[in-house]
Enzyme design. Sequence first.
Site: not given
Length: 551
Positions: A83, A147, A176, A202-203, A205, A242-243, A250, A252
Amino acid sequence: MSNSSELQIQRRKFQPVLPEVLQKGAAYVKPKKGNSTKSIADQKKIKEIFENTYGLPEVSFVKGANQSVSKKAVRIGVVLSGGQAPGGHNVIAGLFDGLKKANKNNELIGFLGGPSGIVENKYKLITEKLLIDYRNTGGFDLIKSGRTKIETGQQFENTKSNCKKLDALIVVGGDDSNTNAALIAEYAKKENMDLCVVGVPKTIDGDLKNSHIETSFGFDTATKIYSELVGNICRDVNSAQKYWHFVRLMGRSASHITLEVGFKTQPNIVLIGEEILAKKYTLAKVIDNITDVIVKRAKLGKNFGVALVPEGLIEFIPEMKELISALNDALASNAQELSKISSIEEKKEFIFKKLPSKLSELMQSLPAGIASQLMLDRDPHGNVQVSLIETEKLLIEMIQKKLGALKKEEKYKGKFSAITHFFGYEGRCGIPSNFDANYCYALGYNAAVLALNGFTGYLSSVRNLTKPSKQWVCGGIPLTMMMNVERRHGKDKPVIQKALVDLKGKPFKELVKNRDKWALSESYIFPGPIQYFGPSEVTDLTTKTLQYEQK
Ligand code: FBP
């Protein structure tokens, strides 16, 4: 490049500040070898698989003459894998500058479209003319990414012939991809190839880290972008009142992004997957916990709030984890039969029968959309593509049911109106923050120094990251040192261990200290956009996670 924004034009002029040890170039950096190392677990098995690259020493760089690295011109290949993460182009720029500084005849080629570029021998020569427009920019579009996993005999043979003329291959990737880098390094040794393989962490995440790798690149910028967006939502919530907003973020396999964005914005609910797993919470318990906050806030007249949900949450809920693992095996072992079925409903019917009855019932009890999403193809490394599973919708559906029941029992009188968001792709190609611009450039430059010194099977390591970049510490960490054995695609495989949120670590403890207050109040912080120019207090901030970890 045409279509440059004003910011991009100014940003091009940013000159990353290298760690002092690298500033005069590879010819003035001396590697110091430490003791030999072992893998973090499953030593016997990892040693058997990596018989040529197991036990390598850690390497640290110190200042000192090392002219030999400049003598012979080398040709090095780089590949971006997995990614996107902000700063990838600066890794290439650091590599390029490090190589050219050592010897102006050194060459850098970029394999195109990820590891498949190596297998298919698709590449381009990196030149200053090409690179100039990409310095300090986001994205991986200079050479693109992919990938593909290099795993078949044919793919390894292609790698061998397509890397014949290379002295080194630099793999920029997550856990990975760097596992794959370790396998290529081992293969190259076995085949007596003259090829060094060096990885770069790198990532977005943030789960490729350990005591030697403080953070992966891209995490800083991506979390700043998500924090800006979540902060804006918090302000909207506080304005309209109101919400309830459910924001899936992200990340994973680990909840680092959610934790960091939680620190930066202080929303009402921050779910951490690792805690849910450790406490063995069922899906029903997770729903109860969220509902509890919604009910308490409603009693205070607050029918609004913000909840952060890590995208990997579903895999942390023990019963869902068990289901996904059984599904992975069932999908892998019935791939042929499944390929003959075209409708998703029929595929599900087929798979229900292959699962143990308890798990089959669980899967059938899920909303149909979620059950279908769980069936989607795994990535080439065997992971469920959690970015495609709308966990936040599953939560809302179940919360609505629960609130309905509480209403009947007259335990809840509020109004629940929910809005969902998923922030992931929005942050992966952002213009790198000053931190990531410096860090990536240093990681690339450092990888060039490792390769020029003939180190193979290493991950580029730049540390001391809460200090100014001049004081960063450089070297290399053996890839096999970070490995253990895990089950993938229904088989035991050597992989770099993912770093999950440490429930005993300082960042998580900081969340625990504050979350009850955040739940019922409006302690929101609105961090605003990344600042590239201005006072260093706002341009050079590192992540809260790193700050707490290194406190
Ligand atoms: P990497 O681990 O390769 O850096 O990718 C991480 C990630 O951004 C995850 O957060 C997300 O689940 C996944 O990529 C999405 O993958 P894809 O880009 O293939 O949709």
